[in-house]
Scaffold this motif. Structure first.
Motif, PDB file in Angstrom:
ATOM      1  N   GLY A   1     -36.672  -8.515 -10.275  1.00  0.00           N
ATOM      2  CA  GLY A   1     -37.200  -7.157 -10.166  1.00  0.00           C
ATOM      3  C   GLY A   1     -36.803  -6.446  -8.897  1.00  0.00           C
TER       4      GLY A   1
ATOM      5  N   ASN B   1     -33.514 -16.984  -8.722  1.00  0.00           N
ATOM      6  CA  ASN B   1     -33.324 -15.553  -8.911  1.00  0.00           C
ATOM      7  C   ASN B   1     -33.116 -15.256 -10.395  1.00  0.00           C
ATOM      8  N   VAL B   2     -33.775 -14.217 -10.907  1.00  0.00           N
ATOM      9  CA  VAL B   2     -33.508 -13.754 -12.280  1.00  0.00           C
ATOM     10  C   VAL B   2     -33.376 -12.235 -12.238  1.00  0.00           C
TER      11      VAL B   2
ATOM     12  N   THR C   1     -36.722  -3.231 -17.505  1.00  0.00           N
ATOM     13  CA  THR C   1     -37.635  -2.879 -18.591  1.00  0.00           C
ATOM     14  C   THR C   1     -36.893  -2.835 -19.926  1.00  0.00           C
TER      15      THR C   1
ATOM     16  N   ASP D   1     -26.899  -0.494 -12.360  1.00  0.00           N
ATOM     17  CA  ASP D   1     -26.775  -1.398 -11.210  1.00  0.00           C
ATOM     18  C   ASP D   1     -25.301  -1.709 -10.986  1.00  0.00           C
TER      19      ASP D   1
ATOM     20  N   ARG E   1     -28.399  -0.371  -6.628  1.00  0.00           N
ATOM     21  CA  ARG E   1     -28.503   0.691  -7.619  1.00  0.00           C
ATOM     22  C   ARG E   1     -27.378   1.673  -7.318  1.00  0.00           C
TER      23      ARG E   1
HETATM   24  P1  AMP Z   1     -37.631  -2.501 -13.945  1.00  0.00           P
HETATM   25  O1  AMP Z   1     -37.140  -1.703 -15.087  1.00  0.00           O
HETATM   26  O2  AMP Z   1     -38.836  -1.934 -13.286  1.00  0.00           O
HETATM   27  O3  AMP Z   1     -37.838  -3.929 -14.325  1.00  0.00           O
HETATM   28  O4  AMP Z   1     -36.489  -2.483 -12.837  1.00  0.00           O
HETATM   29  C1  AMP Z   1     -35.206  -3.000 -13.102  1.00  0.00           C
HETATM   30  C2  AMP Z   1     -34.331  -2.905 -11.883  1.00  0.00           C
HETATM   31  O5  AMP Z   1     -34.787  -3.814 -10.870  1.00  0.00           O
HETATM   32  C3  AMP Z   1     -32.900  -3.340 -12.147  1.00  0.00           C
HETATM   33  O6  AMP Z   1     -32.147  -2.292 -12.740  1.00  0.00           O
HETATM   34  C4  AMP Z   1     -32.426  -3.714 -10.746  1.00  0.00           C
HETATM   35  O7  AMP Z   1     -32.056  -2.565 -10.011  1.00  0.00           O
HETATM   36  C5  AMP Z   1     -33.677  -4.305 -10.117  1.00  0.00           C
HETATM   37  N1  AMP Z   1     -33.643  -5.774 -10.204  1.00  0.00           N
HETATM   38  C6  AMP Z   1     -34.106  -6.543 -11.193  1.00  0.00           C
HETATM   39  N2  AMP Z   1     -33.935  -7.859 -10.927  1.00  0.00           N
HETATM   40  C7  AMP Z   1     -33.309  -7.920  -9.735  1.00  0.00           C
HETATM   41  C8  AMP Z   1     -32.819  -9.005  -8.913  1.00  0.00           C
HETATM   42  N3  AMP Z   1     -32.975 -10.274  -9.253  1.00  0.00           N
HETATM   43  N4  AMP Z   1     -32.205  -8.661  -7.766  1.00  0.00           N
HETATM   44  C9  AMP Z   1     -32.061  -7.369  -7.401  1.00  0.00           C
HETATM   45  N5  AMP Z   1     -32.509  -6.321  -8.109  1.00  0.00           N
HETATM   46  C10 AMP Z   1     -33.115  -6.585  -9.271  1.00  0.00           C
END
Ligand code: AMP
Length: 527
Positions: free
Chosen positions: A300, A321-322, A326, A410, A425
């Motif tokens: 996240g 790390n994962v 959404t 991303d 981002r």
């Molecule tokens: P959300 O839709 O709120 O879950 O946010 C998703 C965004 O969180 C992704 O497009 C990434 O920019 C960021 N994100 C998710 N997982 C990671 C991770 N392991 N490392 C860095 N950024 C992440």
């Protein structure tokens, strides 16, 4: 299988096994089946049927799971609402999702919310107390006393008791039916509801189960919010898929969380990295508290390699790390259990892993063509976890999903061995004197400084460089560092155009409830 089939299979095979644990109360699969049957009957009695929406405005309480299952049993769709949102923000989501029923915690049901509901699609409000289905009254997290049932609402528990033992009319629910609407974290423009289908969520649950080898012997800690996809698949769906049990704790509290891990011998969790930073930073948390927690995932938000190392040194467990969003319902990239994410020697970035659970992941250039390993591009994903689109928003759906590939927004790259790295981002890139600076890289360096607890880097207007690099930093308890010292520290480790020209020390960084540091808010503060 739909999520409903999954749950029913668990309710038959594991009827007496503990499913939900919440401050002294244990609800078995069979009991949750009966409670959600009763609520589904109460919904159907009022005409709620196939495709209708019920909004959930709740913290991590057992009622969330009961209501979710009841919505599905009545053939409907749950609308997941962040409990941190204000009445005005909730009203916007309700206008988009048009639910007929709202289930809210009594303490969130304010006068302003009641006013906002007056002109909305909602015709029935069920209120519920966080003190139901618990016996311990832990006031470190729970409200101190029970509120009267708010006017104009029905008490959820009384309603369930009234229908105890009743069975809902059978409904037909398919894999491709929408199960939950989850709203993206963006706060500009019209809210966008990702349409997570039964197939998306069931696949997400299986992905977690297989990746982290979960079985009915596992105990899952629900530390991420249930309204977010991380809670939906990384807590609820994977627990059901493994017929394991799930510990809920209303909201995150460092010491309460550590106590629950110890008491329930929690084995698996997935949460924002801020959770693990807080556990690692608390003098009250002992390594033995976390001894059973051997399977940890975090996603996240970016994770600095220094953070995983520090956590492992203290607790002996490695944070996997994962990566997901959404719109992908569950992670699509992850570090396999037992492996360690490589760190890019050039940028110090920690890899976000390799493709998980039948998902294809590509790195595309601006024209949508795949780029070779090592080259930057936009991450795109395709697979059974990806939502078909956004709720009643064809334009946003067509912008995000092209030829079956979800464009994530991303920027990242893949190395020769197939490990993916996330740079940032797309829209957060800083352009300083014509050079591109990715905030992540600067933050990763700041995290290696022993006094730094959290760091966020943004671009701020600069008369000479156009934009320049500014870091906001919070410090560990008992540590000191001056802005000049931190600037020098970065200057020694980063190219001249990248190191921060300004550092501001703050008490805490603004964050979303899912642990994302709000760079936008920091930019606005400096603008
Ligand atoms: P959300 O839709 O709120 O879950 O946010 C998703 C965004 O969180 C992704 O497009 C990434 O920019 C960021 N994100 C998710 N997982 C990671 C991770 N392991 N490392 C860095 N950024 C992440």
């Amino acid at each position: 299988m739909t999520m409903l089939d999954e749950f029913r299979a668990a309710a038959v095979a594991a009827a007496d096994r503990p499913f939900l644990r919440y401050f002294g109360t244990v609800l078995s699969y069979g009991e949750v089946d009966r409670l959600s049957d009763a609520l589904a009957v109460a919904l159907q009695d009022n005409g709620f049927g196939h495709g209708d929406r019920v909004a959930l405005y709740l913290q991590n309480v057992p009622q969330y799971v009961i209501a979710l299952l009841a919505a599905w049993k009545a053939g409907g769709i749950a609308v997941a609402i962040n409990p941190m949102l204000t009445a005005g923000e909730v009203a916007k989501l309700l206008a988009d999702a048009t639910p007929t029923v709202l289930i809210a915690l009594d303490e969130l049901y304010s006068e302003r919310l009641a006013e906002a509901l007056a002109g909305s699609s909602v015709t029935r409000v069920l209120s519920t107390s966080a003190l139901d289905w618990q016996t311990e009254q832990d006031t470190r997290v729970l409200p101190g006393h029970r509120l009267p049932v708010p006017d104009g609402t029905e008490d959820l528990r009384a309603l369930i008791e009234r229908h105890n033992g009743d069975c809902p009319d059978p409904v037909t629910v398919g894999d491709d039916d929408v199960a939950v609407l989850t709203y993206t974290s963006g706060t500009t423009g019209k809210p966008k509801g990702a349409t997570n289908t039964h197939r998306n969520i069931a696949t997400g649950g299986h992905t977690y189960r297989e990746w982290f080898r979960l079985s009915d012997a596992d105990v899952v800690l629900g530390v991420a919010p249930l309204f977010h996809v991380t809670g939906l698949t990384g807590h609820i769906a994977c627990t059901v898929a493994a017929q394991a049990s799930l510990v809920l704790s209303y909201r995150f509290h460092t010491e309460v969380t550590a106590e629950l891990i110890r008491r329930h011998r929690v084995t698996f969790t997935v949460g924002a990295i801020t959770v693990f930073i807080a556990l690692g930073d608390s003098a009250a948390v002992e390594p033995e508290d976390l001894a059973s927690l051997t399977k940890i995932a975090s996603g996240g938000a970016p994770i600095a390699a220094a953070t995983t190392e520090r956590f492992e040194q203290r607790f002996g467990s490695y944070i996997h790390n994962v990566y997901g969003m959404t719109e992908t319902t569950a992670p699509v990239l992850g570090v396999p259990l037992g492996s360690r994410a490589p760190v890019d020697p050039r940028t110090q970035a920690l890899s976000v892993g390799v493709p998980m659970g039948g998902t294809r992941v590509a790195v595309l250039d601006d024209d949508g063509n795949p780029v070779p390993p090592g080259q930057l591009g936009e991450i795109a994903v395709r697979g059974p976890q990806i939502v078909p689109g956004y709720w009643r928003n064809e334009q946003a759906t067509n912008d995000a999903i092209r030829d079956g590939w979800l464009r994530t927004g991303d920027v990242g790259y893949v190395d020769e061995d197939g490990w993916f790295y996330l740079v940032d981002r797309k829209k957060d890139v800083i352009v300083a004197s014509g050079y591109k600076v990715w905030p992540r890289e600067v933050e990763d360096v700041l995290y290696t400084h022993e006094a730094v607890l959290e760091a966020a880097v943004v671009g701020v207007p600069d008369p000479y460089r156009g934009e320049t690099v500014k870091a906001f930093v919070s410090l560990r308890d008992g540590c000191a560092a001056t802005p000049e010292e931190l600037i020098d520290y970065c200057r020694e480790r980063l190219a001249a155009y990248k190191y921060p020209r300004q550092v501001e020390i703050v008490d805490a960084l603004p964050k979303t409830v899912t642990g994302k540091i709000l760079r936008r808010e920091l930019r606005e503060r400096s603008g």
